[in-house]
Enzyme design. Structure first.
Site, PDB file in Angstrom:
ATOM      1  N   LYS A 181      10.547 -36.455  15.408  1.00  0.00           N
ATOM      2  CA  LYS A 181      11.972 -36.692  15.103  1.00  0.00           C
ATOM      3  C   LYS A 181      12.337 -38.178  15.100  1.00  0.00           C
ATOM      4  O   LYS A 181      13.151 -38.617  14.299  1.00  0.00           O
ATOM      5  CB  LYS A 181      12.859 -35.911  16.073  1.00  0.00           C
ATOM      6  CG  LYS A 181      12.783 -34.408  15.825  1.00  0.00           C
ATOM      7  CD  LYS A 181      13.694 -33.621  16.740  1.00  0.00           C
ATOM      8  CE  LYS A 181      13.437 -32.135  16.577  1.00  0.00           C
ATOM      9  NZ  LYS A 181      14.257 -31.306  17.438  1.00  0.00           N
TER      10      LYS A 181
ATOM     11  N   ASN B 276      15.999 -34.452  12.332  1.00  0.00           N
ATOM     12  CA  ASN B 276      15.213 -33.218  12.162  1.00  0.00           C
ATOM     13  C   ASN B 276      15.274 -32.699  10.718  1.00  0.00           C
ATOM     14  O   ASN B 276      14.615 -31.726  10.386  1.00  0.00           O
ATOM     15  CB  ASN B 276      15.653 -32.129  13.147  1.00  0.00           C
ATOM     16  CG  ASN B 276      16.994 -31.524  12.771  1.00  0.00           C
ATOM     17  OD1 ASN B 276      17.765 -32.102  12.012  1.00  0.00           O
ATOM     18  ND2 ASN B 276      17.268 -30.344  13.285  1.00  0.00           N
TER      19      ASN B 276
ATOM     20  N   GLY C 185      17.324 -32.405  31.597  1.00  0.00           N
ATOM     21  CA  GLY C 185      16.391 -33.024  30.653  1.00  0.00           C
ATOM     22  C   GLY C 185      17.020 -34.195  29.931  1.00  0.00           C
ATOM     23  O   GLY C 185      18.240 -34.209  29.690  1.00  0.00           O
TER      24      GLY C 185
ATOM     25  N   GLY D  16      15.201 -35.787  27.111  1.00  0.00           N
ATOM     26  CA  GLY D  16      14.298 -36.060  25.993  1.00  0.00           C
ATOM     27  C   GLY D  16      15.032 -36.028  24.666  1.00  0.00           C
ATOM     28  O   GLY D  16      16.269 -36.191  24.603  1.00  0.00           O
TER      29      GLY D  16
HETATM   30  P1  NDP Z   1      10.914 -33.906  25.021  1.00  0.00           P
HETATM   31  O1  NDP Z   1       9.435 -33.876  25.179  1.00  0.00           O
HETATM   32  O2  NDP Z   1      11.547 -35.002  24.240  1.00  0.00           O
HETATM   33  O3  NDP Z   1      11.610 -33.926  26.477  1.00  0.00           O
HETATM   34  C1  NDP Z   1      11.162 -33.036  27.468  1.00  0.00           C
HETATM   35  C2  NDP Z   1      12.099 -33.092  28.673  1.00  0.00           C
HETATM   36  O4  NDP Z   1      11.705 -32.055  29.575  1.00  0.00           O
HETATM   37  C3  NDP Z   1      12.046 -34.393  29.457  1.00  0.00           C
HETATM   38  O5  NDP Z   1      13.335 -34.668  29.955  1.00  0.00           O
HETATM   39  C4  NDP Z   1      11.086 -34.046  30.619  1.00  0.00           C
HETATM   40  O6  NDP Z   1      11.305 -34.802  31.773  1.00  0.00           O
HETATM   41  C5  NDP Z   1      11.462 -32.608  30.873  1.00  0.00           C
HETATM   42  N1  NDP Z   1      10.427 -31.803  31.518  1.00  0.00           N
HETATM   43  C6  NDP Z   1       9.243 -31.427  30.985  1.00  0.00           C
HETATM   44  N2  NDP Z   1       8.581 -30.627  31.844  1.00  0.00           N
HETATM   45  C7  NDP Z   1       9.367 -30.499  32.939  1.00  0.00           C
HETATM   46  C8  NDP Z   1       9.228 -29.792  34.169  1.00  0.00           C
HETATM   47  N3  NDP Z   1       8.150 -29.059  34.439  1.00  0.00           N
HETATM   48  N4  NDP Z   1      10.235 -29.867  35.063  1.00  0.00           N
HETATM   49  C9  NDP Z   1      11.339 -30.600  34.787  1.00  0.00           C
HETATM   50  N5  NDP Z   1      11.522 -31.302  33.655  1.00  0.00           N
HETATM   51  C10 NDP Z   1      10.541 -31.239  32.742  1.00  0.00           C
HETATM   52  O7  NDP Z   1      11.283 -32.468  24.413  1.00  0.00           O
HETATM   53  P2  NDP Z   1      12.570 -32.109  23.542  1.00  0.00           P
HETATM   54  O8  NDP Z   1      13.741 -32.769  24.158  1.00  0.00           O
HETATM   55  O9  NDP Z   1      12.302 -32.342  22.115  1.00  0.00           O
HETATM   56  O10 NDP Z   1      12.652 -30.510  23.735  1.00  0.00           O
HETATM   57  C11 NDP Z   1      13.128 -29.943  24.939  1.00  0.00           C
HETATM   58  C12 NDP Z   1      13.269 -28.442  24.799  1.00  0.00           C
HETATM   59  O11 NDP Z   1      14.262 -28.130  23.845  1.00  0.00           O
HETATM   60  C13 NDP Z   1      11.988 -27.737  24.331  1.00  0.00           C
HETATM   61  O12 NDP Z   1      11.859 -26.545  25.065  1.00  0.00           O
HETATM   62  C14 NDP Z   1      12.267 -27.438  22.859  1.00  0.00           C
HETATM   63  O13 NDP Z   1      11.568 -26.288  22.431  1.00  0.00           O
HETATM   64  C15 NDP Z   1      13.766 -27.167  22.923  1.00  0.00           C
HETATM   65  N6  NDP Z   1      14.442 -27.356  21.623  1.00  0.00           N
HETATM   66  C16 NDP Z   1      15.019 -26.254  21.034  1.00  0.00           C
HETATM   67  C17 NDP Z   1      15.676 -26.368  19.835  1.00  0.00           C
HETATM   68  C18 NDP Z   1      16.287 -25.154  19.231  1.00  0.00           C
HETATM   69  O14 NDP Z   1      16.670 -25.196  18.043  1.00  0.00           O
HETATM   70  N7  NDP Z   1      16.464 -24.077  19.972  1.00  0.00           N
HETATM   71  C19 NDP Z   1      15.778 -27.661  19.128  1.00  0.00           C
HETATM   72  C20 NDP Z   1      15.160 -28.764  19.830  1.00  0.00           C
HETATM   73  C21 NDP Z   1      14.510 -28.586  21.035  1.00  0.00           C
HETATM   74  P3  NDP Z   1      10.649 -36.277  31.979  1.00  0.00           P
HETATM   75  O15 NDP Z   1      11.510 -37.211  31.216  1.00  0.00           O
HETATM   76  O16 NDP Z   1      10.669 -36.478  33.434  1.00  0.00           O
HETATM   77  O17 NDP Z   1       9.245 -36.181  31.413  1.00  0.00           O
END
Ligand code: NDP
Length: 278
Positions: free
Chosen positions: A68, A89, A130, A132
């Site tokens: 993205k 996206n 989160g 991300g």
């Molecule tokens: P990113 O990889 O950009 O960010 C992941 C985030 O999750 C970070 O904040 C990370 O924390 C945190 N994280 C990962 N593992 C853990 C854990 N075990 N415990 C706590 N925090 C955790 O991913 P995205 O932001 O792109 O996606 C996030 C979610 O959103 C995914 O599940 C994705 O499938 C979903 N999504 C759904 C969409 C939909 O249309 N329904 C659209 C876009 C996303 P840290 O910074 O500490 O690493």
């Protein structure tokens, strides 16, 4: 020669993407003739693959993890919401040959929450778990609904603090913190935008975090209730939902950008939830 307009979703991994199925259902429903394929594309190959796709007459791309931010850089025109999110996206070929970058994730979430599930955001206490790419895409659309408070909590605290600071211009009621800083607080809506559910994990959440009659929404989705959806149910959420509706709604917005026609999304969500959608 196949003269159907061509679209695709690029990402890695991409095998389990529901996007081809969703766009096929949209195309049937709206009687649009088009071809939509999923293609495994790594970050290293993204620019070349996207250039090639559009040079061969492709009309539009969806970009998912981990592309993205690269798609944001690739676009030579951006919508306001993509500029805010710094993530794209949806790429769309324009009449003048430019490639427009948009971000439909936030709008997809808002439509699913407010239209499909009648969950109010105005003057509510909201928590995003989160910090991300997904969180980045949903903050500005959420702030348009004037919540009382928006807290972003993340495992890596510096990221949520930085993200909140970046969006301060939208309201001084946005703040960032770690999960441990949430003690004694309660929220009307908790959005899980971590990817923890994808590995059946859950951020550490206090039992009283969800207010009475509060709702939970996991951006992740799965055939079975996700760990966070289950947490919501166990904590007496009024509604505890997964992100399938958001997925369909963000796809519908992309479809509209490309085809200028809006699919009937509830019908597609119902179909996808049934076992006969494949
Ligand atoms: P990113 O990889 O950009 O960010 C992941 C985030 O999750 C970070 O904040 C990370 O924390 C945190 N994280 C990962 N593992 C853990 C854990 N075990 N415990 C706590 N925090 C955790 O991913 P995205 O932001 O792109 O996606 C996030 C979610 O959103 C995914 O599940 C994705 O499938 C979903 N999504 C759904 C969409 C939909 O249309 N329904 C659209 C876009 C996303 P840290 O910074 O500490 O690493």
């Amino acid at each position: 020669m196949n003269s159907l307009d061509r679209y695709a979703v690029f990402g890695q991994p991409i095998k389990h993407s529901q996007s081809p199925k969703i766009h096929r259902l949209f195309a049937i429903q709206t009687q649009q003739q088009l071809n939509y394929q999923a293609q495994e594309v790594s970050a290293d190959n993204f620019a070349n693959s996207a250039d090639y796709f559009f040079s061969k007459g492709g009309k539009g791309l969806n970009c998912t993890v981990p592309l993205k931010e690269l798609a944001y850089q690739f676009a030579n025109k951006l919508t306001a919401r993509a500029t805010f999110a710094k993530a794209v996206n949806t790429l769309a070929l324009q009449k003048d040959g430019a490639i427009l970058g948009d971000n439909t994730d936030g709008c997809g979430l808002i439509t699913d929450l407010t239209v499909n599930h009648h969950i109010a955001l105005k003057e509510k206490r909201l928590l995003i778990l989160g910090a991300g790419g997904a969180s980045r895409g949903i903050i500005a659309p959420i702030m348009q609904y004037h919540p009382e408070q928006l807290v972003i909590a993340n495992r890596t605290v510096e990221k949520s603090v930085a993200l909140a600071a970046e969006f301060q211009s939208l309201g001084s009621n946005i703040s960032g913190c770690g999960f441990n800083d949430l003690a004694q607080q309660q929220f009307d809506l908790i959005l899980n935008a971590t990817s923890a559910s994808l590995s059946n994990q859950l951020p550490p959440l206090a039992k009283n975090l969800l207010a009475k009659k509060g709702c939970c929404y996991d951006l992740a989705y799965a055939h079975e209730p996700t760990t966070f959806v289950r947490w919501g149910i166990e904590n007496n959420a009024l509604k505890s939902l997964d992100g399938l509706g958001m997925l369909v709604e963000q796809a519908a917005e992309a479809f509209y950008i490309w085809r200028k026609i809006r699919p009937d999304t509830p019908a597609v969500i119902t179909l996808l939830k049934s076992k006969h959608a494949v």
